[in-house]
Design a protein around this motif. Structure first.
Motif, PDB file in Angstrom:
ATOM      1  N   MET A  22     101.571 167.481 -40.455  1.00 18.53           N
ATOM      2  CA  MET A  22     101.169 167.718 -41.845  1.00 18.53           C
ATOM      3  C   MET A  22     102.414 168.039 -42.668  1.00 18.53           C
ATOM      4  N   ARG A  23     102.381 167.579 -43.913  1.00 18.61           N
ATOM      5  CA  ARG A  23     103.499 167.873 -44.801  1.00 18.61           C
ATOM      6  C   ARG A  23     103.412 169.325 -45.266  1.00 18.61           C
ATOM      7  N   LYS A  24     104.530 170.025 -45.129  1.00 17.66           N
ATOM      8  CA  LYS A  24     104.538 171.422 -45.583  1.00 17.66           C
ATOM      9  C   LYS A  24     104.730 171.467 -47.099  1.00 17.66           C
ATOM     10  N   PRO A  25     103.975 172.329 -47.772  1.00 22.61           N
ATOM     11  CA  PRO A  25     104.152 172.386 -49.226  1.00 22.61           C
ATOM     12  C   PRO A  25     105.520 172.965 -49.591  1.00 22.61           C
ATOM     13  N   LYS A  26     106.049 172.489 -50.709  1.00 21.55           N
ATOM     14  CA  LYS A  26     107.266 173.093 -51.253  1.00 21.55           C
ATOM     15  C   LYS A  26     106.798 174.121 -52.273  1.00 21.55           C
ATOM     16  N   GLU A  27     107.046 175.390 -51.973  1.00 21.99           N
ATOM     17  CA  GLU A  27     106.531 176.438 -52.866  1.00 21.99           C
ATOM     18  C   GLU A  27     107.465 176.615 -54.049  1.00 21.99           C
TER      19      GLU A  27
END
Lengths: 431, 359
Positions: free
Chosen positions: B7-12
């Protein structure tokens, strides 16, 4: 081409008339999207029965616990299948806007392309908390849409018991009444709480809003748990050329009735030029050859009225900053609360100044997280424990600017009085 | 076995910087503006200490916009406004132009494309609103439809600046009032206690949470038909609907008994008086989709009386402060019923404890 449209005799009546019609827009989208054909079908049913048919659920993106508003249809056939199957899922992504809600068209077009591909094509600028609301995605497409928005540099907003998306006014970008850099404070504060935005775990929602002056264009005093409202401490500035220009256009009746008479603290007077007082807290400016305006800045409450009316002729001072009020909220549960002054004045000029605001926000949220009951807003918590206890926890001294008046009843135990007076005197002497 | 999906990790990344979206002259003169005036309704003219000037042209939108509408608005920005726009808190769009000669053609293009130019100064500006039947899970009425119907009626007032002061409106499709405080607000007002589906409560609702949510402690746990459920003390219940969001089987919305109420005098600005909350002045109006004519009639009547009677710079709250509530009800012809006397906590402050009465 999408499937055949449902009959929508009620919604059709919202296409006539001069104001832009969201129904016409939805019908345009429905030409290419079964999703929207069925959305219109369900909405028409609501118009017929006067009932809503959405329920929430659990839909999100990988790594976050909030920011998506799930919607599943409850309008079912007798066998339990959705009556409008192509709109059975219609989730919203809340995306945080840039401060002041400025955009370039490349960004807006990119939003449109992504949302046309993965969603219904319906976007609201903006929701009541300030989010860009991308409305109408299936569960499967929520992640795909988010990934693309996120790659553009946009991030999800808050939902549920979380720090919520914030708003700031146009402010310094285009308003002479701006008293601090709203965008900078907005980003510095909000971006400190990304974990609390994306992973809801507070007792209830917490909203920040940033208004550059006491006109409070963001409605922060009524809606924000923490309202940062620009103000100034020194004298109102004047410009004689613009004051004379204003007077030439508007005349004595308007100056007297619309400005002098409307000053809430009578700090604003009209005088013959020879009788104008001088002094380091007096602002004055001639409006013609015989008369001048005199403002006693010690009595001025920075309401903005005279500055609003005589823009340019009068202007906020230069020792600018903000007042911070805490605890604003709407009705549920104990009734509406306006924010209460907690920090009468803070400077926000430098990074260190802004860092102090961030620190205060952090301590407030920490205290809220520790002490509020479930589903209790900050204002309700303060109402329950008393402002004095909140101040003590925040290590902030009581200040008469925080109250409309001192208490009107004797129901208080005051055996700590002498100690408090001693503390105040010790602080005074140390200063 | 398949490899686990990565899964793609979100960029916070949080709130984006707005600098790159600002019109070039707004960026150049950031924090350096001197004053503004309004050459005509719908146009703000700002002058910087540097001598630079910009004209902002404001237009109404439907807020709930399809991508074709947004692209049309973008085309106009590219043609006239250096590819930049901004939105106001009331979902109006603003175009900023650095050349006065572009103002008139921009206005013509917007109006030709169906976007009314106005919403500035002493106008009735766009109605802050909510989601309603289109997207909310607990709506008593629609939002966008009410707004469309009302703004059709208030179209001329949006395009003119003829009111005593600015007029902010809001609508809310339940008593939570997400539409917010305004000079005049339209809010759902339920009149009957929720109807409970006892078969569903045990499976759907966390009962202690629902009990805790009630402002008047009218809800208690009960066994109904052998199932754990909730019951309501209907004599205590004031029909606010607070129990409905945490417990959808407590249906509060009713096609006939969910009415609409009108509130006036909310003011967020500190100008002149302190900020105020709005007050209920009418209720019992039918939820009459698709155009809510009864609501429209009351709203237009109040706005008409205010327009005729208020002095310059008086917001709705300032006007009522001057004329007093008896005059407000007399002039608007609205009935003052006993339901408008506040009896919630703190309500004694809303009673008249003086002989200040206008005769």
């Amino acid at each position: 081409m999408a499937k055949k449209m449902h009959d929508t005799p009620n919604l059709d009546q919202l296409e006539s008339g001069p104001w832009p019609s969201f129904v016409t827009g939805l019908k345009e989208l429905a030409k290419n999207k079964d999703h929207v054909v069925d959305l219109l079908g369900q909405l028409e049913e609501s118009y017929k029965t006067r009932k809503g048919y959405w329920k929430g659920g659990t839909v999100g993106v990988f790594g976050y616990g909030g920011g998506v508003i799930p919607r599943f249809t409850e309008l079912k056939n007798e066998d339990g299948t959705p009556k409008f199957k192509d709109a059975a899922e219609f989730h919203t992504l809340r995306v945080m806007p840039p401060p002041g809600m400025h955009y370039d068209t490349d960004t807006l077009r990119q939003f449109c392309d992504i949302w046309e591909k993965h969603g219904s094509g319906l976007i609201a600028f903006h929701g009541q908390s300030g989010d860009i609301m991308f409305q109408g995605a299936t569960t499967e497409n929520v992640q795909k849409a988010f990934d693309e928005f996120n790659e553009m540099g946009f991030d999800l907003g808050g939902a549920g018991p979380a720090v919520r998306t914030s708003m700031s006014c146009v402010g310094a970008a285009r308003c002479e009444q701006s008293c601090y850099d709203e965008a900078k404070a907005h980003r510095a504060v909000l971006n400190t709480f990304l974990d609390d935005i994306h992973r809801p775990s507070l007792p209830y929602k917490f909203k920040f809003k940033f208004s550059g002056c006491p006109n409070d264009c963001m409605n922060s005093v009524q809606r924000a748990d923490m309202a940062v409202i620009g103000t100034w401490r020194d004298n109102i500035r004047t410009d004689e050329a613009l004051a004379k220009k204003w007077f030439a256009k508007h005349g004595m009746d308007e100056l007297v009735n619309d400005v002098v008479a409307r000053c809430p603290t009578k700090a604003f007077q009209l005088k013959e030029i020879g009788k104008v007082k001088s002094g380091d807290r007096i602002s004055s400016v001639a409006v013609n050859d015989t008369h001048a305006v005199e403002i006693d800045n010690r009595d001025c409450v920075r309401c903005m009225h005279c500055i609003n009316v005589m823009t340019g002729a009068l202007a906020a001072g230069t020792d600018k900053g903000a007042t911070v009020l805490v605890g604003g909220k709407s009705h549920l549960k104990i009734g509406g609360l306006l924010g209460t002054v907690i920090l009468p004045f803070i400077k926000l000029d430098t990074d260190e100044d802004v860092e102090k605001l961030v620190d205060f926000a952090q301590r407030t949220i920490d205290f809220f997280a520790e002490n509020a009951l479930e589903h209790e807003r900050t204002g309700e918590m303060i109402e329950r424990i008393g402002l004095a206890n909140f101040l003590e926890a925040m290590e902030i001294d009581a200040d008469p600017a925080m109250v409309n008046s001192p208490r009107m009843n004797p129901y208080v135990r005051t055996d700590g009085w002498d100690d408090e007076v001693a503390k105040i005197n010790a602080k005074k002497n140390a200063a | 076995m398949n490899a686990p999906v990565q899964m793609r990790k979100p960029k916070e990344t949080g709130v984006p910087d707005n600098k790159k979206y600002l019109h070039p002259l707004l960026l150049k003169n950031y924090g350096n503006w001197k004053y503004h005036d309004r050459p005509r309704p719908g146009v703000l003219h700002h002058v910087s200490h540097s001598g630079d000037e910009v004209w902002s042209v404001r237009a109404g939108t439907q807020r709930q916009m399809d991508v074709y509408t947004i692209r049309k608005l973008c085309d106009i920005a590219d043609k006239f406004a250096e590819g930049r726009v901004r939105f106001t808190i009331r979902s109006n769009i603003e175009y900023i132009v650095s050349d006065e000669s572009k103002v008139a053609p921009l206005i013509a293009e917007l109006e030709k494309s169906g976007f009314p130019v106005g919403g500035t100064g002493n106008s009735v500006t766009m109605i802050a609103h909510t989601q309603g039947w289109l997207h909310c899970d607990i709506p008593g009425t629609d939002a966008s439809g009410v707004v469309k119907a009302l703004m059709d009626e208030l179209y001329d007032e949006f395009r003119r600046e003829e009111m005593p002061n600015r007029v902010h409106l809001s609508t809310s499709c339940c008593e939570i009032n997400c539409g917010g405080q305004a000079d005049l607000a339209i809010i759902v007002q339920h009149t009957k206690p929720p109807v409970i589906n006892h078969d569903l409560v045990a499976n759907v609702c966390e009962r202690p949470t629902v009990v805790a949510r009630c402002p008047v402690a009218a809800i208690r746990p009960a066994m109904v038909n052998g199932k754990p459920s909730l019951e309501i003390d209907e004599a205590k219940c004031m029909c606010c609907g607070a129990c409905y969001p945490p417990c959808p089987p407590m249906q509060i919305n009713d096609p006939e008994n969910s009415k609409l109420a009108i509130w006036v005098g909310g003011k967020n600005s500190n100008a002149r008086g302190k900020p105020t909350f709005m007050k209920m002045v009418a209720s019992g109006l039918p939820n009459n989709a698709p155009r809510w004519p009864e609501v429209g009639a009351v709203v237009k009547n109040i706005l008409h009386v205010y327009k005729e009677d208020a002095r310059p710079w008086e917001r709705m709250a300032d006007w009522i402060d001057r004329i007093g509530w008896p005059s407000f009800f007399e002039k608007t012809g609205l009935p003052f019923t006993k339901y408008l006397i506040d009896d919630w906590r703190g309500s004694r402050a809303n009673l008249n404890s003086s002989t200040h009465i206008r005769f």
